[in-house]
Design an enzyme around this catalytic site. Structure first.
Site, mmCIF file in Angstrom:
data_model
loop_
_atom_site.group_PDB
_atom_site.id
_atom_site.type_symbol
_atom_site.label_atom_id
_atom_site.label_comp_id
_atom_site.label_asym_id
_atom_site.label_seq_id
_atom_site.Cartn_x
_atom_site.Cartn_y
_atom_site.Cartn_z
ATOM 1 C CE LYS A 74 56.830 92.884 -1.081
ATOM 2 N NZ LYS A 74 55.528 94.143 -1.391
ATOM 3 C CG ASP A 110 54.184 97.749 -1.131
ATOM 4 O OD1 ASP A 110 54.752 98.415 -1.033
ATOM 5 O OD2 ASP A 110 54.210 96.330 -0.812
#
Ligand code: NAP
Length: 280
Positions: A74, A110
């Site tokens: 990420k 997210d």
């Protein structure tokens, strides 16, 4: 890289991570593609860290339409991108790669996955406690800040990480041992406690510590109802499941890649049906 040369490049989507393990993302996105009558396929691309650079070069060369990014990539993907959205910048991590005007961009959906389920309750959110200080906790801090929650705190097993996260976002850290001491309007679990497997029967919260807690948001989505949620509900506290977060981060990815909005209720049903089948 395991990209399928026989597939049309413009129809290729997938997820990179290592180890990738089981993921519900192919289920959601392949359903979405079919539902929207779009060509293409979404596949898992297990990618070890040493192969990330090669993956990114090939994704660019083949103009792969959309990539979901999970642990441990990420942050590592960020130097390979042409730009970041404000949300990705706020979190300092990317979970989605997409193209805009010829540029390969990174977003963090997210954050939206956390914001969306809380939107209609945001006026009641005066104090929020984030349990954990990893990647999901960073997304939670960004989301709660975006929602304008006035008092956000972080508690983590390893205190130094809670302090570092709190400093990054201008929040306060609370000692892990004192987490249940205040009447939080929202408690967010970003630890893996409660997840299927070794942690399934564990909870990050004492079962007698729900007095004054208004809402629990458990990011764990498998099982859909965790021990934390069961105990919170027994104490009369409302709960949100990590399935809502997973669903909304996925719907946002799909829209970035295809421009299409999927039906939220039907997408949830697809995930729930699969959870029922797989025992989640
Ligand atoms: P991570 O970066 O590895 O962070 C895990 C955090 O949990 C760390 O702060 C760690 O504390 C804490 N922790 C681990 N084991 C613990 C234990 N036994 N007791 C107390 N604290 C413990 O992981 P992440 O990427 O943030 O993901 C965390 C969880 O979020 C995942 O397990 C997943 O269930 C969930 N998640 C859900 C979604 C969704 O869409 N619903 C999306 C992303 C993540 P230390 O610092 O002390 O090690």
């Amino acid at each position: 890289m395991q990209l399928n040369a026989n597939k049309k490049p413009q129809g290729q989507y997938g997820i990179i991570g290592w180890p990738l393990g089981h993921t519900k993302s192919p289920l959601l996105h392949n359903w979405g593609l079919k539902e929207s009558s779009l060509p293409g396929v979404y596949v898992p691309w297990p990618t070890e860290p040493a192969k990330l650079k090669a993956f990114m070069a090939e994704a660019r060369a083949r103009h792969i339409r959309g990539v979901s990014v999970t642990i441990p990539h990420k942050q590592a993907v960020m130097p390979y991108l042409d730009g970041l959205t404000d949300r990705a910048r706020a979190v300092g991590a990317v979970n989605t790669l997409f193209w805009r005007e010829g540029k390969l961009m990174g977003d963090n959906t997210d954050v939206l996955g956390i914001v969306k389920p809380l939107l209609d309750r945001k006026d009641g959110l005066k104090t929020a406690l984030v349990l954990g200080a990893g990647g999901a906790a960073r997304a939670a801090c960004a989301a709660l800040s975006e929602l304008g929650v006035p008092d956000i705190a972080v508690a983590n097993r390893t205190a130094a990480k809670a302090t570092a996260l709190a400093v990054d976002f201008g929040l306060r850290a609370v000692p892990w041992e004192e987490r249940a001491g205040s009447p939080w309007s929202l408690v967010v679990n970003t630890t893996p406690l409660g997840m299927l497997g070794e942690h399934q029967n564990e909870s990050p919260w004492p079962s007698d510590g729900f007095a004054g807690v208004g809402l629990v948001f458990d990011f764990v989505y498998n099982p859909v109802r965790t021990r934390l949620m069961a105990e919170a509900q027994e104490a009369g506290v409302a709960c949100l499941s990590g399935l809502s977060m997973f669903l909304h981060q996925g719907l946002a990815q799909f829209e970035l890649w295809t421009g299409k909005k999927l039906d939220e209720r039907r997408a949830r049903q697809v995930l729930m049906a699969d959870m029922a089948l797989t025992g989640g």
